[in-house]
Motif scaffolding. Structure first.
Motif, PDB file in Angstrom:
ATOM      1  N   PHE A   1       0.821  -1.218   0.000  1.00  0.00           N
ATOM      2  CA  PHE A   1       0.000   0.000   0.000  1.00  0.00           C
ATOM      3  C   PHE A   1       0.857   1.271   0.000  1.00  0.00           C
ATOM      4  O   PHE A   1       0.499   2.251  -0.659  1.00  0.00           O
ATOM      5  N   ASP A   2       1.991   1.254   0.712  1.00  0.00           N
ATOM      6  CA  ASP A   2       2.869   2.428   0.684  1.00  0.00           C
ATOM      7  C   ASP A   2       3.459   2.623  -0.719  1.00  0.00           C
ATOM      8  O   ASP A   2       3.695   3.753  -1.141  1.00  0.00           O
ATOM      9  N   ALA A   3       3.691   1.525  -1.432  1.00  0.00           N
ATOM     10  CA  ALA A   3       4.185   1.639  -2.820  1.00  0.00           C
ATOM     11  C   ALA A   3       3.059   2.115  -3.746  1.00  0.00           C
ATOM     12  O   ALA A   3       3.265   2.993  -4.592  1.00  0.00           O
ATOM     13  N   LEU A   4       1.860   1.554  -3.556  1.00  0.00           N
ATOM     14  CA  LEU A   4       0.730   1.933  -4.421  1.00  0.00           C
ATOM     15  C   LEU A   4       0.368   3.409  -4.299  1.00  0.00           C
ATOM     16  O   LEU A   4      -0.012   4.040  -5.288  1.00  0.00           O
ATOM     17  N   LYS A   5       0.516   3.968  -3.109  1.00  0.00           N
ATOM     18  CA  LYS A   5       0.153   5.387  -2.957  1.00  0.00           C
ATOM     19  C   LYS A   5       1.128   6.288  -3.702  1.00  0.00           C
ATOM     20  O   LYS A   5       0.834   7.466  -3.936  1.00  0.00           O
ATOM     21  N   GLY A   6       2.294   5.762  -4.075  1.00  0.00           N
ATOM     22  CA  GLY A   6       3.205   6.500  -4.950  1.00  0.00           C
ATOM     23  C   GLY A   6       2.936   6.182  -6.411  1.00  0.00           C
ATOM     24  O   GLY A   6       2.949   7.066  -7.280  1.00  0.00           O
ATOM     25  N   TYR A   7       2.660   4.919  -6.670  1.00  0.00           N
ATOM     26  CA  TYR A   7       2.482   4.445  -8.048  1.00  0.00           C
ATOM     27  C   TYR A   7       1.189   4.947  -8.692  1.00  0.00           C
ATOM     28  O   TYR A   7       1.198   5.475  -9.814  1.00  0.00           O
ATOM     29  N   VAL A   8       0.083   4.785  -7.969  1.00  0.00           N
ATOM     30  CA  VAL A   8      -1.235   5.063  -8.550  1.00  0.00           C
ATOM     31  C   VAL A   8      -1.402   6.519  -9.014  1.00  0.00           C
ATOM     32  O   VAL A   8      -1.799   6.748 -10.168  1.00  0.00           O
TER      33      VAL A   8
ATOM     34  N   LYS B   1      10.327   6.827   6.050  1.00  0.00           N
ATOM     35  CA  LYS B   1      11.560   7.129   5.322  1.00  0.00           C
ATOM     36  C   LYS B   1      11.373   7.148   3.808  1.00  0.00           C
ATOM     37  O   LYS B   1      12.277   7.539   3.080  1.00  0.00           O
ATOM     38  N   GLY B   2      10.215   6.678   3.338  1.00  0.00           N
ATOM     39  CA  GLY B   2       9.848   6.879   1.936  1.00  0.00           C
ATOM     40  C   GLY B   2      10.326   5.830   0.953  1.00  0.00           C
ATOM     41  O   GLY B   2      10.192   6.016  -0.256  1.00  0.00           O
ATOM     42  N   VAL B   3      10.851   4.711   1.447  1.00  0.00           N
ATOM     43  CA  VAL B   3      11.443   3.728   0.532  1.00  0.00           C
ATOM     44  C   VAL B   3      10.381   3.103  -0.385  1.00  0.00           C
ATOM     45  O   VAL B   3      10.513   3.145  -1.615  1.00  0.00           O
ATOM     46  N   ALA B   4       9.340   2.543   0.217  1.00  0.00           N
ATOM     47  CA  ALA B   4       8.307   1.881  -0.593  1.00  0.00           C
ATOM     48  C   ALA B   4       7.605   2.886  -1.507  1.00  0.00           C
ATOM     49  O   ALA B   4       7.348   2.598  -2.689  1.00  0.00           O
TER      50      ALA B   4
END
Ligand code: G3P
Length: 205
Positions: free
Chosen positions: A60-67, A109-112
């Motif tokens: 979900f942390d990755a998707l909130k950047g990707y989407v 820290k923003g990695v995902a």
């Protein structure tokens, strides 16, 4: 434009959803800000011993950047929104993760999230950066070292393969912020006290 401003604000709000905290709460786990590194991120949630919660946090942390990035790239054109705005909106989501409006501006820290943004902006850049993370993680077993190394390499991949521009600026900015957020990890790595991937947090620690 008003459209790009609205998109940036939406990206920031989406990024402010700290999924480590939200998912832990939903699954009845301890707040990740109270154990291990205290960081609301997938690596620290894994220290709870709950792999599913860690994987969901990562996703979900990755998707909130990707989407948001992909939505701009797919549907932004009629509104005058292009790759530059998509990169800015990605940075806004990343900034939201670091300083979430919903969590007293105390984020992760923003990695995902950065990984999601890179995959959205340019899947090859994202995959090269992810591969860098995996190689370091497999060899050294430190999530933080893998993240820092990937953040060092990402701007070089972008600049050397795709050249300078707004995307390179966005990647560089995220990398600098990400590395800075790992200051405590860098100190622990140097001191030899950083915890390895899969190592659980001592109870109460
Ligand atoms: O997810 C961020 C990672 O690189 C380090 O997390 O909890 O070990 O500080 P943590």
């Amino acid at each position: 434009t008003a459209y790009s401003l609205a998109a940036i604000v939406a990206g920031y709000l989406l990024g402010s959803l700290s999924f480590a905290v939200i998912i832990s709460r939903l699954m009845g786990l301890h707040d990740p800000r109270t154990y291990g590194s205290g960081n609301p991120g997938a690596t620290n949630v894994l220290r709870s011993g709950n792999k599913a919660a860690a994987i969901l946090t990562l996703a979900f942390d990755a998707l909130k950047g990707y989407v948001p990035v992909v939505l701009i790239l797919l549907f932004g054109e009629p509104y005058g929104l292009g790759a530059g705005t998509a990169a800015l909106v990605g940075v806004a989501a990343f900034v939201g993760h670091l300083w979430p409006v919903f969590f007293k501006f105390e984020g992760g820290k923003g990695v995902a999230t950065a990984a999601g943004v890179l995959l959205g902006i340019n899947p090859w850049l994202g995959l090269a950066t992810l591969l860098t993370w995996v190689i370091i993680a497999v060899f050294f077993r430190y999530s933080s070292l893998a993240s820092i190394t990937a953040a060092v390499f990402a701007p070089f991949y972008q600049l050397l393969i795709w050249g300078a521009g707004p995307v390179a600026g966005a990647v560089l900015l995220m990398s600098l912020l990400l590395i800075w957020r790992h200051s405590a990890n860098i100190r622990k790595l140097v001191a030899g006290t950083e915890s390895r991937i899969g190592q659980k947090a001592a109870p109460g620690a």
